[in-house]
Motif scaffolding. Structure first.
Motif, short mmCIF file in Angstrom:
data_model
loop_
_atom_site.label_atom_id
_atom_site.label_comp_id
_atom_site.label_asym_id
_atom_site.label_seq_id
_atom_site.Cartn_x
_atom_site.Cartn_y
_atom_site.Cartn_z
N ASP A 356 45.09 -51.97 18.18
CA ASP A 356 44.23 -51.67 17.04
C ASP A 356 43.07 -50.83 17.55
O ASP A 356 41.98 -51.34 17.83
CB ASP A 356 43.75 -52.99 16.41
N TRP A 357 43.31 -49.52 17.65
CA TRP A 357 42.34 -48.65 18.32
C TRP A 357 41.02 -48.57 17.56
O TRP A 357 39.95 -48.51 18.17
CB TRP A 357 42.91 -47.26 18.51
N ALA A 358 41.06 -48.54 16.23
CA ALA A 358 39.82 -48.43 15.45
C ALA A 358 38.91 -49.64 15.70
O ALA A 358 37.71 -49.49 15.95
CB ALA A 358 40.15 -48.31 13.96
N SER A 359 39.49 -50.84 15.66
CA SER A 359 38.69 -52.04 15.93
C SER A 359 38.18 -52.05 17.37
O SER A 359 37.03 -52.45 17.64
CB SER A 359 39.52 -53.30 15.66
N ALA A 360 39.03 -51.61 18.29
CA ALA A 360 38.63 -51.59 19.69
C ALA A 360 37.41 -50.69 19.89
O ALA A 360 36.43 -51.09 20.56
CB ALA A 360 39.78 -51.11 20.57
N HIS A 361 37.44 -49.49 19.32
CA HIS A 361 36.30 -48.58 19.46
C HIS A 361 35.04 -49.17 18.81
O HIS A 361 33.94 -49.03 19.34
CB HIS A 361 36.63 -47.22 18.84
N ALA A 362 35.20 -49.82 17.66
CA ALA A 362 34.03 -50.41 16.99
C ALA A 362 33.40 -51.49 17.86
O ALA A 362 32.17 -51.56 17.99
CB ALA A 362 34.46 -50.99 15.64
N HIS A 363 34.23 -52.35 18.46
CA HIS A 363 33.70 -53.41 19.34
C HIS A 363 33.07 -52.81 20.60
O HIS A 363 32.05 -53.31 21.09
CB HIS A 363 34.81 -54.38 19.72
N LEU A 364 33.68 -51.74 21.13
CA LEU A 364 33.11 -51.10 22.32
C LEU A 364 31.75 -50.48 22.00
O LEU A 364 30.82 -50.55 22.81
CB LEU A 364 34.07 -50.03 22.84
N ASP A 365 31.63 -49.88 20.81
CA ASP A 365 30.33 -49.32 20.42
C ASP A 365 29.28 -50.44 20.31
O ASP A 365 28.13 -50.27 20.74
CB ASP A 365 30.45 -48.60 19.07
N SER A 366 29.69 -51.57 19.74
CA SER A 366 28.77 -52.70 19.62
C SER A 366 28.35 -53.21 21.00
O SER A 366 27.17 -53.50 21.24
CB SER A 366 29.43 -53.82 18.83
#
Length: 567
Positions: A356-366
């Motif tokens: 789930d790349w979109a969720s992964a990037h969102a969590h990484l940004d956080s």
């Protein structure tokens, strides 16, 4: 300053030299020929200052003379030294120095610039000229300690001047430098704070910059013992075993697994020691999720539980635990049991495993927003995850910059065990992109580091496989099989990364197969018999066997049993 007649001066600097405004003109680096000409003009050896006109001029006595002639009095010189020594003074600090009118004279003399915040020197050349007098610099800094706007500035100036200040000032300076990404600078002030006022608060403040800084474990160990002793004596954390810290440092910072094992062997029984053993076991090939999770959820101390969560996460991540998300769902984020930045990174890892790349990037940004600039190891982890996302998405070229950044950050932080793994991942990304020479360089650099962490060894073999794919299918297949075996022996679930490799790195020989040979080869790789394939494709058994033989010959393998699943 004068320019001799007949000397050719680069046009880029001629006008500035003639009208005397060169103290405030940022000229930038010069070409070698221009640097030679300017050096000759000011009477220096060729290419002085490596082409930087500011450095060239600052190396001459003439600039000092120019600055001295422009200063109206000795008091103005002290104010200019103060501004240059600190890099900038605020208007409130200038006011407390009683130097507002003096600043006006320095502006007219073209030696300082001003804005709404404060005052700074017009150029590095001016600063270098007045700071050559070390005695004057220290004398001025002593006076500045009394007018500093913040306790952090006061502590930094006191340290530079060799003057004394309070533990609170040094603690503030340590916190500020840590937030700015300078753990080594922060450690100096944190140590002074502890020496001035040894106690729980200064001990706890000293530990993070020690662990985040670049010093080797031998330099850190005696300081950690002092911190642990202070915390134990004060009752903040009872019976805290220093050996758990020292073992982790020996392994992470020096890659010395044997010394880590010896430290833990002499440690008293404590949950933190169990956590350290589990962490060491994961890096050395025996990942354990059960024990760290038990302590993380039921441990007796806050610090112990935090450490256990980190150890559990490493093991769960490497083994691609299917329970990772379910466990995180049980965590109360507000309890402080897991550092928020780490919790977001854990969530990102779960999303990566789900693709789930979109969720992964969102969590990484956080996670990145909550990660201190000084936590180089955490920042490296986030870059590694971004590199993984790109690589699993079959974009090896995009994976390379993040992988390289991770390796560079770990080199700066001195975490040798993690740096070795990061370099092995970088080599895989480079080889997958066809940059075989660069991949070899990364592998050689990794091989030069201590082989304590074995968890990345399969990555190095997969990098070799990606390189072999260009010339030998048989070698490629052998190396892929070796990588699987190595990962299995180290307790690492590698099928995901192996699958990522075979999706976007295909042996060139595969492209030589006809459509029918490729179709039959894939069925053979799934262990269907010739009769079963013939029936499925409505072909004769002999035709199937001929196509199979041709595929094996083109791929350079000896038996249908060696046909890869990844065709």
């Amino acid at each position: 300053m004068t320019v001799p007649d007949g000397v050719k001066i680069p046009g880029s600097v001629h006008d500035a030299l003639i009208d005397g405004s060169w103290t405030r003109v940022a000229l930038g680096a010069l070409a070698d020929s221009d640097a030679d000409a300017l050096a000759e003009a000011v009477g220096l050896r060729s290419a002085a200052g490596e082409g930087n006109p500011g450095l060239i001029v600052a190396t001459t006595d003439r600039l000092i003379d120019v600055v001295e002639r422009r200063l109206p009095d000795e008091a103005s010189r002290d104010v200019l030294v103060a501004i240059c020594a600190t890099g900038a003074l605020t208007w409130s600090e200038i006011d407390r120095l009683g130097a507002t009118s003096t600043v006006d004279h320095l502006v007219v003399a073209d030696l300082v610039d001003v804005d709404v915040v404060g005052v700074r020197p017009t150029s590095e050349a001016v600063a270098a000229s007045v700071l050559s007098d070390e005695i004057a610099r220290r004398r001025v800094l002593v006076d500045l300690v009394a007018v500093a706007d913040t306790s952090a500035r006061r502590a930094r100036w006191a340290l530079a001047a060799g003057a004394a200040t309070t533990a609170a000032d040094h603690s503030a300076a340590a916190a500020e430098l840590l937030a700015q990404g300078d753990p080594d600078g922060a450690e100096v002030h944190a140590a002074l704070a502890f020496s001035s006022d040894p106690g729980p608060s200064t001990a706890i403040g000293w530990l993070p910059p020690l662990l985040m800084g670049s010093a080797r474990s031998a330099a850190i160990a005696p300081k950690v013992r002092r911190i642990v002793a202070s915390l134990s004596e004060s009752g903040v954390i009872r019976d805290l075993p220093a050996e758990a810290f020292l073992a982790t440092l020996a392994f992470m910072k020096d890659g010395d697994a044997d010394r880590a094992v010896r430290e833990l062997a002499s440690a008293p029984e404590h949950e933190l020691v169990v956590v350290a053993r589990c962490l060491l076991g994961t890096y050395t090939g025996t990942p354990n999720t059960a024990e760290p999770l038990r302590i993380a959820e039921n441990g007796s101390g806050h610090f112990t539980r935090q450490s256990a969560w980190a150890a559990w996460f490493l093991a769960a991540s490497l083994t691609e635990s299917p329970d990772l998300d379910a466990v995180l769902d049980r965590v109360d984020c507000g309890s402080g049991e897991i550092v928020p930045a780490l919790f977001a990174a854990m969530r990102a890892r779960g999303a990566i495993l789900r693709r789930d790349w979109a969720s992964a990037h969102a969590h990484l940004d956080s996670s990145a927003e909550q990660t201190s600039p000084s936590d180089l190891r955490m920042r490296a982890l986030l870059h590694m995850y971004r590199s993984e996302i790109a690589w699993y998405s079959s974009d090896a070229a995009q994976a390379i910059p993040s992988a390289r950044r991770a390796a560079d950050l770990l080199q700066r932080s001195g975490h040798l065990s993690d740096q070795r793994v990061a370099l092995q991942w970088l080599a895989l990304a480079l080889a997958s992109a066809g940059r075989f020479t660069d991949a070899r360089t990364a592998l050689d650099e990794a091989a030069g580091l201590p082989r304590a962490a074995v968890i990345g060894d399969h990555l190095a073999v997969l990098a070799e496989a990606a390189t072999a794919a260009a010339t030998s299918t048989a070698e490629y297949l052998r190396l892929v099989a070796d990588a699987r075996a190595i990962a299995s022996s180290h307790g690492v679930f590698a099928e995901t990364v192996v699958g990522g490799l075979v999706r976007h790195v295909r042996p060139r020989a595969v492209d030589s197969l006809t459509a029918r040979e490729l179709e039959i080869g894939r069925l053979v790789a799934r262990r269907l018999t010739s009769r079963e394939i013939a029936d499925r494709l409505n072909l004769s058994r002999r035709t199937v066997e001929n196509h199979t033989a041709n595929a094996c010959r083109k791929l350079g393998i000896n038996s249908r049993r060696d046909l890869p699943n990844e065709l």
